[in-house]
Design a protein around this motif. Structure first.
Motif, PDB file in Angstrom:
ATOM      1  N   PRO A 177     -78.322 -38.537  -5.321  1.00  0.00           N
ATOM      2  CA  PRO A 177     -79.295 -37.467  -5.493  1.00  0.00           C
ATOM      3  C   PRO A 177     -80.594 -37.674  -4.706  1.00  0.00           C
ATOM      4  N   HIS A 181     -82.021 -26.691  -4.458  1.00  0.00           N
ATOM      5  CA  HIS A 181     -82.933 -27.827  -4.583  1.00  0.00           C
ATOM      6  C   HIS A 181     -83.661 -28.083  -3.261  1.00  0.00           C
ATOM      7  N   ARG A 225     -79.437 -28.271 -13.788  1.00  0.00           N
ATOM      8  CA  ARG A 225     -78.143 -27.819 -13.276  1.00  0.00           C
ATOM      9  C   ARG A 225     -77.586 -28.743 -12.195  1.00  0.00           C
ATOM     10  N   ASN A 226     -78.475 -29.210 -11.298  1.00  0.00           N
ATOM     11  CA  ASN A 226     -77.973 -29.990 -10.152  1.00  0.00           C
ATOM     12  C   ASN A 226     -78.159 -31.493 -10.300  1.00  0.00           C
ATOM     13  N   TYR A 281     -79.238 -33.600  -7.293  1.00  0.00           N
ATOM     14  CA  TYR A 281     -78.484 -33.628  -6.039  1.00  0.00           C
ATOM     15  C   TYR A 281     -79.025 -32.571  -5.074  1.00  0.00           C
ATOM     16  N   THR A 301     -78.532 -29.764  -3.616  1.00  0.00           N
ATOM     17  CA  THR A 301     -77.978 -28.424  -3.493  1.00  0.00           C
ATOM     18  C   THR A 301     -78.889 -27.569  -2.612  1.00  0.00           C
ATOM     19  N   TRP A 347     -83.101 -29.144 -11.760  1.00  0.00           N
ATOM     20  CA  TRP A 347     -82.531 -30.448 -12.096  1.00  0.00           C
ATOM     21  C   TRP A 347     -81.593 -30.405 -13.298  1.00  0.00           C
TER      22      TRP A 347
END
Length: 210
Positions: A24, A176, A167-168, A171, A173, A165
Motif C-alpha cells: 500500500p 486513492h 475501501r482500498n 492501496y 487505487t 482507506w
C-alpha cells in the motif's frame, strides 16, 4: 488448500507467521503469528485459506473464530510508516514479524514464515514461498494480519477522509492516487512510495506546504 502436515511433521510448537500491507501507499505493515497448540479443529481447518483468496466478510468471521477457540495462541505486531521510511519495507515487515512472534504467550520452537527471506527472530525460522497456500498456521496468520490491518485503515479513514482507506486499505487505487494529487499527503502516507513521492515532488516544485 493449506494443511497441517509441516507442523505435525516437525513435532514441536510451530508458529505460522505472515504479514499484510507491504504494497500500500499508506498505513503500517502488520504481521501475525499463530500457534495451534492443540491442533486445528476440522471445521476450522476446512475454511482457512490464503487471506487473498477469501472475501472480506469471510476473513472477518474466520478471524473472530481464531481468536475465540481455546488452544490457539496469537501474536500481532506492526511497524509504523516512520519505521517503514527509516528501514525500508522489507526490514519493517520483518520487524513487525519479530514483534508478533515476541507477543506469543510462549516462544515457539519453530517459525514458519511466508516468503523467501528470513526475519531475524529469536527462534529457528523456516521460510516457505507461497506458505499461506501450504501451511494452515501461515494461512491463519495471513488472515489475522490482513483483518487487523484493514481495521486500522478503517479507523484512519475516519480521521483522514477522502482517500478511501476504508475501501482500498491504503492501496494505490485510481481513486486513492487522484486524492493524493488533489488533497496532498497525510502523515500516514509512505513518502518514498511511487505516487506519493511524485506528489511530494510536484508539491515542493509549486512551493506548497507538505
Amino acid at each position: 488448500m493449506p494443511d497441517f502436515t509441516l507442523e505435525t511433521g516437525y513435532g514441536g510448537r510451530v508458529a505460522g507467521v505472515d504479514e499484510a500491507g507491504c504494497g500500500p501507499l499508506a498505513g503500517p505493515v502488520v504481521a501475525a503469528a499463530v500457534v495451534f497448540g492443540a491442533g486445528v479443529p476440522d471445521d476450522l481447518a476446512s475454511i482457512i485459506d490464503d487471506s487473498k483468496a477469501i472475501k472480506p466478510t469471510r476473513r472477518e468471521a474466520i478471524a473472530r473464530r481464531l481468536t475465540s477457540v481455546p488452544g490457539i495462541e496469537i501474536g500481532i505486531g506492526a511497524a509504523s510508516v516512520a519505521e517503514i521510511l527509516r528501514l525500508n519495507i522489507l526490514r519493517a515487515a520483518h520487524l513487525a514479524m519479530r514483534r508478533a512472534v515476541n507477543r506469543l504467550p510462549t516462544p515457539p520452537s519453530l517459525a514458519l514464515v511466508d516468503g523467501n527471506k528470513a526475519p531475524a527472530l529469536e527462534v529457528p525460522v523456516r521460510t516457505l514461498v507461497g506458505g499461506d497456500a501450504i501451511s494452515l498456521s501461515i494461512a491463519a496468520a495471513s488472515i489475522l494480519a490482513k483483518v487487523t490491518r484493514d481495521r486500522i485503515m478503517v479507523r484512519l479513514d475516519l480521521r483522514w477522509p477522502g482517500y478511501g482507506w476504508a475501501r482500498n486499505a491504503g492501496y494505490g487505487t485510481a481513486a486513492h492516487r487522484t486524492a493524493i494529487t488533489t488533497q496532498g499527503c497525510t502523515p500516514h502516507h509512505r513518502r518514498d512510495f511511487g505516487t506519493v513521492r511524485k506528489q511530494l515532488a510536484l508539491t515542493i516544485a509549486h512551493g506548497d506546504s507538505v
